[in-house]
Enzyme design. Structure first.
Site, PDB file in Angstrom:
ATOM      1  N   GLY A  97      37.244  34.412  41.229  1.00 54.58           N
ATOM      2  CA  GLY A  97      37.219  35.825  41.604  1.00 54.58           C
ATOM      3  C   GLY A  97      35.792  36.247  41.931  1.00 54.58           C
ATOM      4  O   GLY A  97      35.556  36.997  42.879  1.00 54.58           O
ATOM      5  N   ASN A 178      38.761  45.653  33.778  1.00 56.01           N
ATOM      6  CA  ASN A 178      39.012  44.488  32.913  1.00 56.01           C
ATOM      7  C   ASN A 178      38.877  44.807  31.436  1.00 56.01           C
ATOM      8  O   ASN A 178      39.525  44.205  30.598  1.00 56.01           O
ATOM      9  CB  ASN A 178      38.065  43.337  33.280  1.00 56.01           C
ATOM     10  CG  ASN A 178      36.619  43.762  33.358  1.00 56.01           C
ATOM     11  OD1 ASN A 178      36.286  44.737  34.011  1.00 56.01           O
ATOM     12  ND2 ASN A 178      35.757  43.049  32.663  1.00 56.01           N
ATOM     13  N   GLN A 207      42.137  42.002  38.031  1.00 57.10           N
ATOM     14  CA  GLN A 207      42.928  42.283  36.818  1.00 57.10           C
ATOM     15  C   GLN A 207      44.321  42.818  37.120  1.00 57.10           C
ATOM     16  O   GLN A 207      45.228  42.670  36.308  1.00 57.10           O
ATOM     17  CB  GLN A 207      42.182  43.253  35.892  1.00 57.10           C
ATOM     18  CG  GLN A 207      41.003  42.622  35.169  1.00 57.10           C
ATOM     19  CD  GLN A 207      41.393  41.489  34.208  1.00 57.10           C
ATOM     20  OE1 GLN A 207      42.555  41.325  33.826  1.00 57.10           O
ATOM     21  NE2 GLN A 207      40.412  40.687  33.834  1.00 57.10           N
ATOM     22  N   SER A 228      41.948  36.309  41.426  1.00 56.59           N
ATOM     23  CA  SER A 228      41.517  35.086  40.744  1.00 56.59           C
ATOM     24  C   SER A 228      42.724  34.443  40.050  1.00 56.59           C
ATOM     25  O   SER A 228      43.408  35.106  39.260  1.00 56.59           O
ATOM     26  CB  SER A 228      40.446  35.459  39.713  1.00 56.59           C
ATOM     27  OG  SER A 228      40.111  34.345  38.935  1.00 56.59           O
ATOM     28  N   GLY A 229      42.967  33.158  40.336  1.00 55.77           N
ATOM     29  CA  GLY A 229      44.170  32.472  39.851  1.00 55.77           C
ATOM     30  C   GLY A 229      44.352  32.458  38.338  1.00 55.77           C
ATOM     31  O   GLY A 229      45.453  32.694  37.831  1.00 55.77           O
ATOM     32  N   HIS A 230      43.245  32.206  37.619  1.00 61.11           N
ATOM     33  CA  HIS A 230      43.409  32.007  36.163  1.00 61.11           C
ATOM     34  C   HIS A 230      43.746  33.284  35.403  1.00 61.11           C
ATOM     35  O   HIS A 230      44.056  33.235  34.205  1.00 61.11           O
ATOM     36  CB  HIS A 230      42.170  31.325  35.565  1.00 61.11           C
ATOM     37  CG  HIS A 230      40.953  32.188  35.458  1.00 61.11           C
ATOM     38  ND1 HIS A 230      40.510  32.672  34.257  1.00 61.11           N
ATOM     39  CD2 HIS A 230      40.080  32.645  36.384  1.00 61.11           C
ATOM     40  CE1 HIS A 230      39.406  33.382  34.454  1.00 61.11           C
ATOM     41  NE2 HIS A 230      39.126  33.373  35.736  1.00 61.11           N
ATOM     42  N   THR A 266      35.542  20.283  50.525  1.00 64.36           N
ATOM     43  CA  THR A 266      36.918  19.807  50.399  1.00 64.36           C
ATOM     44  C   THR A 266      37.700  20.732  49.480  1.00 64.36           C
ATOM     45  O   THR A 266      37.226  21.103  48.403  1.00 64.36           O
ATOM     46  CB  THR A 266      36.920  18.361  49.847  1.00 64.36           C
ATOM     47  OG1 THR A 266      36.149  17.558  50.750  1.00 64.36           O
ATOM     48  CG2 THR A 266      38.324  17.809  49.717  1.00 64.36           C
ATOM     49  N   CYS A 347      29.680  39.566  29.543  1.00 67.27           N
ATOM     50  CA  CYS A 347      28.343  40.056  29.886  1.00 67.27           C
ATOM     51  C   CYS A 347      27.871  41.108  28.895  1.00 67.27           C
ATOM     52  O   CYS A 347      26.723  41.515  28.919  1.00 67.27           O
ATOM     53  CB  CYS A 347      28.349  40.672  31.276  1.00 67.27           C
ATOM     54  SG  CYS A 347      29.466  39.895  32.399  1.00 67.27           S
TER      55      CYS A 347
HETATM   56  N1  PLP Z   1      36.592  41.028  38.407  1.00 67.60           N
HETATM   57  C1  PLP Z   1      37.222  41.376  37.286  1.00 67.60           C
HETATM   58  C2  PLP Z   1      37.782  42.762  37.156  1.00 67.60           C
HETATM   59  C3  PLP Z   1      37.361  40.451  36.250  1.00 67.60           C
HETATM   60  O1  PLP Z   1      37.975  40.801  35.124  1.00 67.60           O
HETATM   61  C4  PLP Z   1      36.814  39.159  36.412  1.00 67.60           C
HETATM   62  C5  PLP Z   1      36.884  38.175  35.316  1.00 67.60           C
HETATM   63  O2  PLP Z   1      36.840  38.503  34.155  1.00 67.60           O
HETATM   64  C6  PLP Z   1      36.190  38.836  37.610  1.00 67.60           C
HETATM   65  C7  PLP Z   1      36.094  39.803  38.583  1.00 67.60           C
HETATM   66  C8  PLP Z   1      35.636  37.466  37.859  1.00 67.60           C
HETATM   67  O3  PLP Z   1      36.667  36.541  38.012  1.00 67.60           O
HETATM   68  P1  PLP Z   1      36.414  34.973  37.801  1.00 67.60           P
HETATM   69  O4  PLP Z   1      36.383  34.728  36.332  1.00 67.60           O
HETATM   70  O5  PLP Z   1      37.569  34.287  38.448  1.00 67.60           O
HETATM   71  O6  PLP Z   1      35.128  34.665  38.463  1.00 67.60           O
END
Ligand code: PLP
Length: 407
Positions: A97, A178, A207, A228-230, A266, A347
């Site tokens: 992401g 988030n 999110q 973001s996939g995870h 790749t 963070c």
């Molecule tokens: N944006 C938001 C709102 C998120 O919660 C996160 C991850 O916590 C990200 C961006 C960053 O995503 P990634 O962990 O896939 O880099």
């Protein structure tokens, strides 16, 4: 759901917890940190393993095995495109992401001599830090106590742009926060305004993806959107950026011609496949998750009446402010009792409070004790019951330890 069992406690602590353990047949960790990352979907894992083990050819190769791998990537792109609600060639696969957000901000701001970037104080650091790196000016929208910006302030900031020397602008906003789960209410109006003032728009949908539909935000006319996939049960190491046809684009990685020359390297076929599998299932939170969300708040309020809920209207994300305790101590103690929660943002570790909660003016006696509980579609009612019981016990213990020091 399989979860890692992290258990390196000395035996006497195990003994101490025996009475608690006897309440349940078997103690399994309660994972309430799904906004940090989610467990992988089982069929995504199966398909991913197949891609890793059997269809491992390079999608750029001309032979049949290469074509098979390429088809896997393109099938996944089709699924992700309909999950987002856009055309296939508007999806660029990314490594995360954060990479998608970086690419959007850099793409939108590389065309002029200096950029005017408008964003919000509660954005993810992937947005704030990237914006700060650009040549130009970054303006931050403030938020109310729920965590929402005001349209009036947005207008004032766009007007301000004409008093700067910047010649290009971008508005970058997250749809759902988030840390708190607050969903911005006026995104449609914000997009309209931005376009009226000649700015491009990026939405961080990291999110909201997998919880609520993304398509309406594409229909509102955003120029870029990141996922973001995870965060929704696909693998780590894969994200996607929606780039509206015709929107400016700057590649961050140069080299081969992959991703239509928009991201060299790749392709991470297994991870991309996993995202395609989950996207095809079109995961959304429904009634069950809503009921669990409400139950969690109800039980928690009756067990710890002094707690507050910080912002939040997205089902599955509950940021709780506990009075006079420290969040790290609480998280560690919860973890020792097999309940996993999060601070909200990696963070904001340390003594500095979360920038999101600070922007929302969370009272000082709560801000240091604010913790995020985040659910997934795997969360059960039994887990919610047990989590609240453990939270109550841990809170009482921490307050007892702090007696005489504070309140
Ligand atoms: N944006 C938001 C709102 C998120 O919660 C996160 C991850 O916590 C990200 C961006 C960053 O995503 P990634 O962990 O896939 O880099």
């Amino acid at each position: 759901m399989k979860l890692p069992v992290i258990n390196n406690r000395p035996p006497e602590i195990e003994m101490e917890e025996f009475s608690f353990q006897s309440l349940y047949d078997r103690i399994e960790p309660v994972y309430l940190d799904n906004n940090a990352t989610t467990a992988i979907d089982q069929s995504a894992l199966t398909e991913m393993m197949k891609a890793l083990e059997l269809d491992y050819a390079n999608p750029g190769a001309l032979h049949q095995a290469g074509k098979t791998a390429k088809k896997l990537v393109e099938d996944a792109r089709k699924n992700v495109a309909s999950f987002i609600g856009c055309k296939n060639d508007e999806v660029v696969f990314m490594g995360s992401g954060s990479e998608a957000i970086n690419t959007a901000i850099i793409s939108a701001t590389s065309i002029g001599h200096a950029a005017y970037i408008l964003t919000c104080k509660t954005e993810h650091k992937a947005t704030i830090t990237t914006a700060e790196q650009m040549n130009g000016y970054v303006g931050y929208l403030s938020v109310d106590k729920e965590g929402r910006f005001s349209i009036d302030e947005l207008v004032a900031m766009f007007e301000e742009r004409y008093r700067t020397t910047c010649d290009f602008s971008l508005l970058s906003l997250m749809i759902a926060n988030n840390e708190t789960g607050t969903i911005h209410k006026n995104i449609d109006k914000a997009i309209e305004l931005a376009h009226k003032y000649g700015a491009l728009v990026h939405l961080d949908a990291v999110q909201i993806a997998g919880k609520k539909e993304i398509k309406p935000y594409i229909e509102m006319g955003t120029d870029y959107l990141s996922i973001s996939g995870h965060k929704f049960h696909a693998s780590k190491g894969v994200g996607a950026l929606y780039v509206r046809t015709g929107a400016p684009y700057t590649a961050l990685i140069y080299g081969g011609l992959q991703e239509n020359e928009r991201r060299a390297g790749t392709e991470n076929v297994p991870a991309i496949v996993s995202m395609g599998v989950v996207a095809k299932k079109y995961p959304l939170f429904g009634k069950k998750e809503e009921q669990l969300h409400r139950k969690f708040i109800r039980l928690l309020r009756s067990r710890v009446p002094s707690c507050i809920i910080n912002g939040g209207d997205m089902v599955g994300t509950i940021n709780v402010g506990f009075q006079y305790v420290h969040r790290e101590a609480m998280i560690i103690k919860l973890s020792q009792n097999d309940v996993y929660a999060g601070i909200g943002s990696a963070c904001s570790l340390g003594i500095k409070p979360s920038h999101t909660l600070e922007a929302m003016n969370v009272p000082p006696d709560y801000i240091h004790g604010s913790i995020r509980f985040s659910m997934s579609k795997y969360t059960t009612e039994q887990e919610i019951d047990r989590a609240v019981e453990v939270i109550g016990k841990v809170y009482d213990e921490l307050r007892e330890m702090g007696r005489g020091i504070i309140g």
